[in-house]
Design a protein around this motif. Structure first.
Motif: not given
Ligand code: LMG
Ligand code: NDP
Ligand code: PMR
Length: 389
Positions: A173, A310, A318
């Motif tokens: 990734p 992370l 998620f």
């Molecule tokens: C990218 O990384 C690389 O940079 C890229 O090179 C490539 O490899 C790509 O597809 C591969 O990945 C991914 C990057 C962004 O993520 C990270 O590096 C950080 C981690 C992100 C986690 C991804 C999963 C989504 C998490 C959403 C919310 C988490 C909530 C936790 C839940 C707990 C419940 C109790 O990848 C992304 O696409 C991330 C986008 C991030 C934006 C988030 C958007 C929202 C999603 C919807 C819900 C939000 C709700 C809020 C939560 C409330 C909880 C109470």
């Protein structure tokens, strides 16, 4: 590229590695009688037109620290009458858990086809796969010579083959630059698709003769390669384009810029297209059931080992709490076992998916993953790339 004629074989003797012979012309089963570990060229070097330097030839050697019991050698294995399933990448995640479910059922013998022999043995013991119900064999899908040796060895071993599961995969990734297999293919496409494509083709004849009269060939697919789903629309989206990039050994199938997640998703599309082509071309004449599946999102598996910490922390949470797409490795293993063994899932040409409440169902592939013209072109290109055409 070189063929098996040039393969140099070594065997560990008392901890050291001593060459024991060069296979002349065809694989000599006696030479390959010991557990082996592929130690060939690092998967980063691109092939050249020059002959392979001695130092980069495929070296096959024993790799376990303790001397394994004689029966863990496939050639010396006691005659096994049980239906036998060969699972690639059975040293981790889905493959390991399916191996455990199948072997523990008492109805199957499992051949674990793994790139790291010692790890496979260790994991099999750790997860409690019953002794005697599995055999570890070496297979590195990132080197076509290893695939050829594996197929020859499998046949030479006299083991039966009732089901072949193409499960192994790598996911890169965060890679900014492509890395390559021993044969010069981008690593995810080379391993996940081309290695398996060759493997299936080399084992078809063997599989056709499955003693259980219910031969199956399962190729693991995924939702993220299917753009008819939400998950398949998270960028970067799979797209094989006209396959000219694959044909010309460029990093991406569509000829575009390297992108690790896209390369993985593209390879999954190839897996599903290959299943459809196998079904169309060979199901009727061979009686083999060809199927694919999406096992669910196994968000804590080793597949994400190369992702940022992370992501590895948030992703399972998620999937569990928000998408509800999460499955444990154990549950995913049971799902794959059903596709291997259940009489209800015998239909060929199907992409299976699972509901948490109602079990298996026949799912719809995306337009690209079921495109017959594209599948046909992929077949021709892949045949050429793996040296079968
Ligand atoms: C990218 O990384 C690389 O940079 C890229 O090179 C490539 O490899 C790509 O597809 C591969 O990945 C991914 C990057 C962004 O993520 C990270 O590096 C950080 C981690 C992100 C986690 C991804 C999963 C989504 C998490 C959403 C919310 C988490 C909530 C936790 C839940 C707990 C419940 C109790 O990848 C992304 O696409 C991330 C986008 C991030 C934006 C988030 C958007 C929202 C999603 C919807 C819900 C939000 C709700 C809020 C939560 C409330 C909880 C109470
Ligand atoms: P893991 O990383 O846990 O397992 C992958 C396996 O493939 C490992 O055993 C690994 O070996 C093996 N492997 C990697 N490269 C090679 C190679 N060159 N030669 C031989 N074996 C190799 O991932 P999963 O169990 O999650 O993935 C299994 C399958 O499930 C894959 O096809 C994946 O695409 C698919 N899938 C996974 C999903 C998920 O959410 N995790 C979702 C949908 C599909 P080693 O142990 O030595 O590293
Ligand atoms: Mg996805 C219904 C929602 C769903 C499902 C079942 C998956 C499966 N994913 C879903 C949704 C989303 N994902 C959404 C809304 C996002 C944006 C926040 C998202 C993000 C995301 C990332 C960054 N998802 C990912 C990644 C990866 O790096 C994984 C990947 O694409 O690898 C190629 C992945 C996955 N999501 C899945 C599944 C099964 C994966 C694992 C890869 C695979 O084997 O297909």
């Amino acid at each position: 590229h070189m063929n098996t004629k040039n393969v140099q074989v070594s065997r560990a003797v008392g901890g050291s590695v001593a060459p024991i012979g060069v296979a002349a012309g065809r694989v000599n089963p006696r030479v390959y009688a010991s557990p082996v570990l592929y130690q060939g060229p690092a998967p980063m070097c691109r092939p050249t037109q020059e002959p392979t330097p001695r130092s980069q030839r495929v070296i096959v050697q024993a790799s376990t620290l303790e001397r394994p019991p004689a029966f863990s050698s496939p050639v010396l294995a006691p005659k096994n009458d049980k239906p036998t399933v060969c699972i690639t990448g059975a040293s981790s995640g889905l493959g390991l858990n399916a191996a455990k479910s199948l072997a523990s059922s008492g109805n199957w013998h499992v051949v674990m086809a793994c790139r790291d022999f010692a790890k496979a043995e260790r994991e099999a013991r750790k997860i409690g796969i019953p002794k005697g119900s599995y055999t570890v064999m070496h297979l590195d899908l990132a080197a076509l010579d290893s695939v050829r040796i594996f197929a020859d060895m499998y046949k030479a071993s006299g083991q039966r083959l009732d089901c072949l599961v193409c499960n192994a995969a790598v996911y890169l990734p965060t890679a900014k630059e492509p890395v390559y297999t021993a044969d010069g293919f981008e690593l995810s496409m080379g391993t996940n698709h081309l290695g398996h494509f060759l493997l299936v083709n080399l084992l078809l004849d063997k599989l056709k003769e499955a003693p259980n009269k219910d031969p199956r060939c399962i190729i693991v697919g995924s939702i993220t390669g299917n753009t008819n789903t939400l998950a398949g629309n998270v960028p970067p989206k799979a797209n094989l384009g006209d396959l000219s990039g694959l044909e010309n050994m460029q990093p991406m199938a569509d000829g575009g810029e390297f992108d690790g997640p896209k390369a993985y998703k593209d390879a999954k599309v190839c897996n599903m297209l290959t299943m459809c082509q196998l079904h169309k071309r060979l199901h009727e004449s061979t009686g083999i059931t060809f199927a694919s599946l999406y096992p669910g999102c196994i968000a804590s598996s080793g597949l994400f080992r190369n992702h940022v910490p992370l992501f590895r922390y948030l992703f399972p949470r998620f999937q569990k709490n928000i998408t509800k797409g999460y499955v444990s490795e154990e549950e995913a293993g049971r799902r794959l076992m059903q596709v291997v063994a259940s009489p209800d899932l015998k239909k060929s040409g199907v992409y299976w998916s699972f509901s948490n409440t109602s079990g298996s169902f026949e799912n719809q592939l995306s337009e690209e993953a079921s495109d017959d013209a594209k599948g046909s072109r992929l077949w021709d290109v892949s045949m050429k790339l793996v040296g079968l055409a």
